[in-house]
Design a protein around this motif. Structure first.
Motif, PDB file in Angstrom:
ATOM      1  N   UNK A 206       0.829  -1.201   0.000  1.00  0.00           N
ATOM      2  CA  UNK A 206       0.000   0.000   0.000  1.00  0.00           C
ATOM      3  C   UNK A 206       0.865   1.253   0.000  1.00  0.00           C
ATOM      4  N   UNK A 207       1.967   1.206   0.735  1.00  0.00           N
ATOM      5  CA  UNK A 207       2.854   2.374   0.780  1.00  0.00           C
ATOM      6  C   UNK A 207       3.443   2.666  -0.595  1.00  0.00           C
ATOM      7  N   UNK A 208       3.864   1.623  -1.292  1.00  0.00           N
ATOM      8  CA  UNK A 208       4.423   1.816  -2.633  1.00  0.00           C
ATOM      9  C   UNK A 208       3.366   2.348  -3.599  1.00  0.00           C
ATOM     10  N   UNK A 209       2.136   1.848  -3.490  1.00  0.00           N
ATOM     11  CA  UNK A 209       1.067   2.336  -4.356  1.00  0.00           C
ATOM     12  C   UNK A 209       0.740   3.793  -4.060  1.00  0.00           C
ATOM     13  N   UNK A 210       0.791   4.173  -2.784  1.00  0.00           N
ATOM     14  CA  UNK A 210       0.519   5.564  -2.410  1.00  0.00           C
ATOM     15  C   UNK A 210       1.596   6.491  -2.950  1.00  0.00           C
ATOM     16  N   UNK A 211       2.844   6.041  -2.890  1.00  0.00           N
ATOM     17  CA  UNK A 211       3.948   6.855  -3.419  1.00  0.00           C
ATOM     18  C   UNK A 211       3.787   7.055  -4.927  1.00  0.00           C
ATOM     19  N   UNK A 212       3.280   6.040  -5.605  1.00  0.00           N
ATOM     20  CA  UNK A 212       3.061   6.143  -7.055  1.00  0.00           C
ATOM     21  C   UNK A 212       1.817   6.948  -7.405  1.00  0.00           C
ATOM     22  N   UNK A 213       1.096   7.408  -6.393  1.00  0.00           N
ATOM     23  CA  UNK A 213      -0.074   8.243  -6.639  1.00  0.00           C
ATOM     24  C   UNK A 213      -1.367   7.490  -6.808  1.00  0.00           C
ATOM     25  N   UNK A 214      -1.410   6.233  -6.450  1.00  0.00           N
ATOM     26  CA  UNK A 214      -2.634   5.453  -6.583  1.00  0.00           C
ATOM     27  C   UNK A 214      -3.627   5.832  -5.490  1.00  0.00           C
ATOM     28  N   UNK A 215      -4.885   5.931  -5.863  1.00  0.00           N
ATOM     29  CA  UNK A 215      -5.937   6.200  -4.893  1.00  0.00           C
ATOM     30  C   UNK A 215      -6.238   4.922  -4.108  1.00  0.00           C
ATOM     31  N   UNK A 216      -6.975   5.036  -2.989  1.00  0.00           N
ATOM     32  CA  UNK A 216      -7.333   3.816  -2.242  1.00  0.00           C
ATOM     33  C   UNK A 216      -8.092   2.794  -3.089  1.00  0.00           C
TER      34      UNK A 216
END
Length: 272
Positions: free
Chosen positions: A166-176
């Protein structure tokens, strides 16, 4: 001593497997024998390969109609359950919010309280909503019935996935929502397969709910449809056995093909 214990275990398991498989084998053999032969010798072997029972079960016994109804109800119920309960399990497994433990407990209570307890208010409500004798109403019941088990399995598996994803996805700008659909859920294949497979049996084999909620024979599912195979003065055992084989075969084949996913889903958290 260790080798002897293994031999003893194999013997016990083999005997148990034979005892468990014997009734199924008798049904399979009986489906290949004319009814007259079964009446004369119930446990005998077929003298020739007789497939007439399957044709009569499909046409005269209307097993084809019941089979299609069961297939529709099962597939739509499971699909609807996944659409509803995957996001719910993700929220319970990954998000920290107030009363999360209470919500989880309410779902788990459903494993301890049989759905049949609420059959009277359910029938009254369905009668007002005109869902009696409707496959859609039966689908809603089965969708709700799968909630406790699916929520338990899926939320537990979601909870075991590493936070770094989840942290990596958040860094890439992915929404929840993008994280849920594209990152976390694709890793859930074993758990999804296990929850679906464990939910198929109670839906496919259920007799009580279709008996109470369905009236028209054209809407009957397989378990209720089998009741028409029993006449007032007797039963055509050959046709009945053929119908049982037709009803059980899809579930057995599906279990055999998905066994690896079942084991993977149920044992995924052991090594963590």
């Amino acid at each position: 001593m260790k080798r002897r214990s293994h031999v003893g275990t194999y013997i016990v398991l083999t005997v148990a497997a034979i005892v468990s498989a014997l009734p199924n084998l008798l049904v399979l053999v009986g489906s290949l024998r004319p009814n007259t032969e079964i009446v004369a010798n119930p446990t005998g072997l077929p003298t020739s390969l007789y497939l007439g029972n399957y044709a009569r079960a499909w046409e005269e016994g209307s097993i084809g109609i019941y089979f299609v109804n069961s297939l529709i109800v099962t597939l739509v119920s499971l699909a609807l359950a996944l659409v509803l309960f995957l996001p719910a399990a993700y929220a319970l497994g990954r998000w920290q919010f107030r009363f999360a433990g209470l919500v989880q407990a309410l779902f788990l209570i459903g494993l301890m309280i049989p759905l049949k307890i609420g059959i009277l208010p359910l029938v009254q409500m369905y009668d007002q909503w005109r869902l009696i004798d409707n496959l859609g109403g039966l689908i809603l019941v089965y969708t709700a019935q799968t909630a406790p088990l699916m929520i338990l399995i899926l939320s537990t598996f979601y909870r075991q996935l590493p936070d770094t994803l989840e942290a990596a996805a958040m860094i890439d700008g992915a929404s929840p929502f993008r994280t849920f659909f594209s990152v976390m859920t694709p890793l859930m294949t074993p758990a999804i397969a296990a929850s679906v497979i464990l939910s198929i049996g109670p839906i496919w084999n259920d007799f009580f709910m279709p008996l109470v909620l369905l009236r028209n024979e054209e809407n009957f599912t397989i378990p209720v449809g089998f009741s028409s195979f029993f006449g007032e003065y007797g039963v055509d055992r050959g046709m009945l056995f053929a119908g049982i084989v037709i009803a059980v075969a899809p579930v057995v084949i599906f279990f055999a093909l998905a066994m690896r996913q079942i084991v993977g889903g149920l044992t995924a958290g052991i090594e963590k």
